[in-house]
Design a protein around this motif. Structure first.
Motif: not given
Ligand SMILES: Cc1cc2nc3c(=O)[nH]c(=O)nc-3n(C[C@H](O)[C@H](O)[C@H](O)COP(=O)(O)OP(=O)(O)OC[C@H]3O[C@@H](n4cnc5c(N)ncnc54)[C@H](O)[C@@H]3O)c2cc1C
Length: 112
Positions: A82-89, A16-20, A73-77, A27-29
């Motif tokens: 959108i908080k999805r893999v495809a949108s981050a890429v 079970l994955f809980v994502l809340i 900046a790109a992705g979840d940060v 902060e380091w920025l």
């Molecule tokens: C449990 C879970 C399930 C998910 N399921 C799906 C799904 O089914 N489909 C989908 O599309 N998306 C899903 N997501 C969302 C998806 O994982 C994210 O949207 C995606 O990974 C975002 O990519 P990112 O590169 O922006 O960030 P991340 O993948 O979080 O990558 C950021 C990286 O930066 C590293 N980092 C952080 N701080 C530092 C630092 N100071 N120095 C160096 N490195 C650092 C981290 O360790 C990490 O490896 C899910 C997320 C979670 C948590």
């Protein structure tokens, strides 16, 4: 649990994955890269908020550009992502032409 009826049902599962929510580690920025109250990085038009916002130059910020010109900046940060893999890429890939545009502007000689 069925939220309408209140009925409980057991579902077999191996894991079970809980994502809340999420917590950006930004902060380091420091103060150089503007972020929202939760730490997500402001980019593009979001920098031009009320009162002039966080953007220091005359030109508008490029999409995905942060308050530190030339830094993107790109992705979840990113705030509002959108908080999805495809949108981050996709955002990472979409940043490339903006980086090229930034580098191009850096190499154009300035008038004296
Ligand atoms: C449990 C879970 C399930 C998910 N399921 C799906 C799904 O089914 N489909 C989908 O599309 N998306 C899903 N997501 C969302 C998806 O994982 C994210 O949207 C995606 O990974 C975002 O990519 P990112 O590169 O922006 O960030 P991340 O993948 O979080 O990558 C950021 C990286 O930066 C590293 N980092 C952080 N701080 C530092 C630092 N100071 N120095 C160096 N490195 C650092 C981290 O360790 C990490 O490896 C899910 C997320 C979670 C948590």
């Amino acid at each position: 649990m069925d939220r309408q009826s209140g009925a409980l049902r057991s579902v077999p599962a191996d894991a079970l994955f809980v994502l809340i929510g999420s917590q950006p580690r930004t902060e380091w920025l420091g103060a150089s890269v503007a972020r929202d109250q939760w730490g997500f990085i402001l980019t593009g038009p979001d920098l031009l908020g009320a009162g002039g916002g966080h953007w220091p130059l005359d030109r508008p910020p490029m999409p995905l550009e942060t308050s530190l010109p030339g830094v993107f900046a790109a992705g979840d940060v990113r705030e509002g992502s959108i908080k999805r893999v495809a949108s981050a890429v996709g955002e990472g890939a979409a940043t490339i032409p903006f980086v090229h545009r930034w580098l191009e502007a850096m190499t154009v000689p300035h008038a004296a």
